[in-house]
Design a protein around this motif. Structure first.
Motif, mmCIF file in Angstrom:
data_model
loop_
_atom_site.group_PDB
_atom_site.id
_atom_site.type_symbol
_atom_site.label_atom_id
_atom_site.label_comp_id
_atom_site.label_asym_id
_atom_site.label_seq_id
_atom_site.Cartn_x
_atom_site.Cartn_y
_atom_site.Cartn_z
ATOM 1 N N ARG A 1 50.798 10.144 16.703
ATOM 2 C CA ARG A 1 50.203 9.636 17.948
ATOM 3 C C ARG A 1 51.144 9.758 19.144
ATOM 4 O O ARG A 1 50.709 10.020 20.253
ATOM 5 N N SER A 2 52.441 9.575 18.899
ATOM 6 C CA SER A 2 53.367 9.591 20.031
ATOM 7 C C SER A 2 53.834 10.993 20.413
ATOM 8 O O SER A 2 53.977 11.294 21.596
ATOM 9 N N SER A 3 54.064 11.859 19.429
ATOM 10 C CA SER A 3 54.639 13.166 19.770
ATOM 11 C C SER A 3 53.636 14.308 19.808
ATOM 12 O O SER A 3 53.918 15.351 20.393
ATOM 13 N N SER A 4 52.473 14.124 19.198
ATOM 14 C CA SER A 4 51.521 15.233 19.102
ATOM 15 C C SER A 4 50.105 14.808 19.475
ATOM 16 O O SER A 4 49.133 15.382 18.982
ATOM 17 N N SER A 5 49.971 13.826 20.332
ATOM 18 C CA SER A 5 48.657 13.301 20.685
ATOM 19 C C SER A 5 47.746 14.367 21.299
ATOM 20 O O SER A 5 46.573 14.491 20.923
ATOM 21 N N LEU A 6 48.264 15.152 22.219
ATOM 22 C CA LEU A 6 47.450 16.193 22.856
ATOM 23 C C LEU A 6 47.049 17.261 21.845
ATOM 24 O O LEU A 6 45.894 17.710 21.828
ATOM 25 N N MET A 7 47.966 17.641 20.987
ATOM 26 C CA MET A 7 47.664 18.650 19.967
ATOM 27 C C MET A 7 46.653 18.111 18.949
ATOM 28 O O MET A 7 45.840 18.864 18.429
ATOM 29 N N LEU A 8 46.684 16.813 18.705
ATOM 30 C CA LEU A 8 45.693 16.207 17.820
ATOM 31 C C LEU A 8 44.308 16.260 18.467
ATOM 32 O O LEU A 8 43.316 16.500 17.787
ATOM 33 N N THR A 9 44.256 16.079 19.775
ATOM 34 C CA THR A 9 42.988 16.205 20.494
ATOM 35 C C THR A 9 42.462 17.629 20.387
ATOM 36 O O THR A 9 41.274 17.847 20.117
ATOM 37 N N TYR A 10 43.328 18.616 20.586
ATOM 38 C CA TYR A 10 42.917 20.015 20.446
ATOM 39 C C TYR A 10 42.467 20.317 19.019
ATOM 40 O O TYR A 10 41.501 21.050 18.811
ATOM 41 N N THR A 11 43.156 19.754 18.050
ATOM 42 C CA THR A 11 42.768 19.948 16.652
ATOM 43 C C THR A 11 41.396 19.345 16.394
ATOM 44 O O THR A 11 40.557 19.956 15.719
ATOM 45 N N THR A 12 41.150 18.163 16.933
ATOM 46 C CA THR A 12 39.841 17.522 16.780
ATOM 47 C C THR A 12 38.744 18.392 17.382
ATOM 48 O O THR A 12 37.682 18.583 16.778
#
Length: 183
Positions: free
Chosen positions: A141-152
């Motif tokens: 959540r802290s270091s890859s939040s934007l990439m997690l959004t793109y993955t979603t």
């Protein structure tokens, strides 16, 4: 032929409506900590949109030869198979389950501390064993939040493609069943 046409129309409608409702009711195929309502709404919207496009372009599709319609339907089934296998692969690769705890959803493109931790530990499982599930969750959540959004978003695109391709395949076939064709 009329029964076949009705069956194909029904199948097209089923693939436009039922998968989204199944997601909403059961959360099937939705990655952890993602909104099942977002997956439901996207699947339903794209399914209905596909049916509307088919209906609004009915006269244009009448101009296509049976061979062209068959090629489009076979192409849509190929897209379905590819999207299904891709989604199953993505889900198994980036949703990591552990006994006794809830699964973790990893981004496809990790950043920062998460990327360093994965490089050091060698795998997602080893990272969780070493750092603990909750710590890994917070690092994601802290270091890859934007990439997690793109993955979603990528997961969502592939997931809805599974159902939209089936809706299109059955819908386009239903447009031509029972019509004579001289092309």
């Amino acid at each position: 032929m009329e029964k076949l046409k009705t069956s194909l129309k029904a199948a097209s409608g089923v693939f436009a409506i039922i998968p989204g409702l199944a997601v909403l009711a059961t959360n099937i195929g939705v990655p952890p900590n993602c909104s099942k309502v977002m997956f439901f709404a996207t699947i339903e919207s794209f399914g209905i949109f596909t049916l509307l496009l088919l209906r609004l372009n009915h006269d244009s599709f009448k101009l296509f030869s049976i061979k062209t319609i068959n090629c489009l339907a076979i192409g849509a089934i190929a897209v379905f198979a590819f999207a299904l296998f891709l989604y199953l692969y993505l889900f198994s690769e980036y949703v990591v389950e552990f006994s006794g705890t809830s699964p973790l959803f990893f981004p496809i493109w990790p950043q920062g501390e998460l990327k360093q931790g994965l490089a050091t530990m060698g795998s997602k499982i080893n990272l969780v064993k070493e750092w603990g599930r909750d710590d890994v969750f917070h690092v994601i959540r802290s270091s890859s939040s934007l990439m997690l959004t793109y993955t979603t978003l990528f997961f969502l695109f592939v997931y809805q493609l599974v159902f939209v391709s089936l809706t299109f395949a059955f819908g386009i076939l239903a447009l031509r069943v029972g019509e004579t064709d001289n092309n």
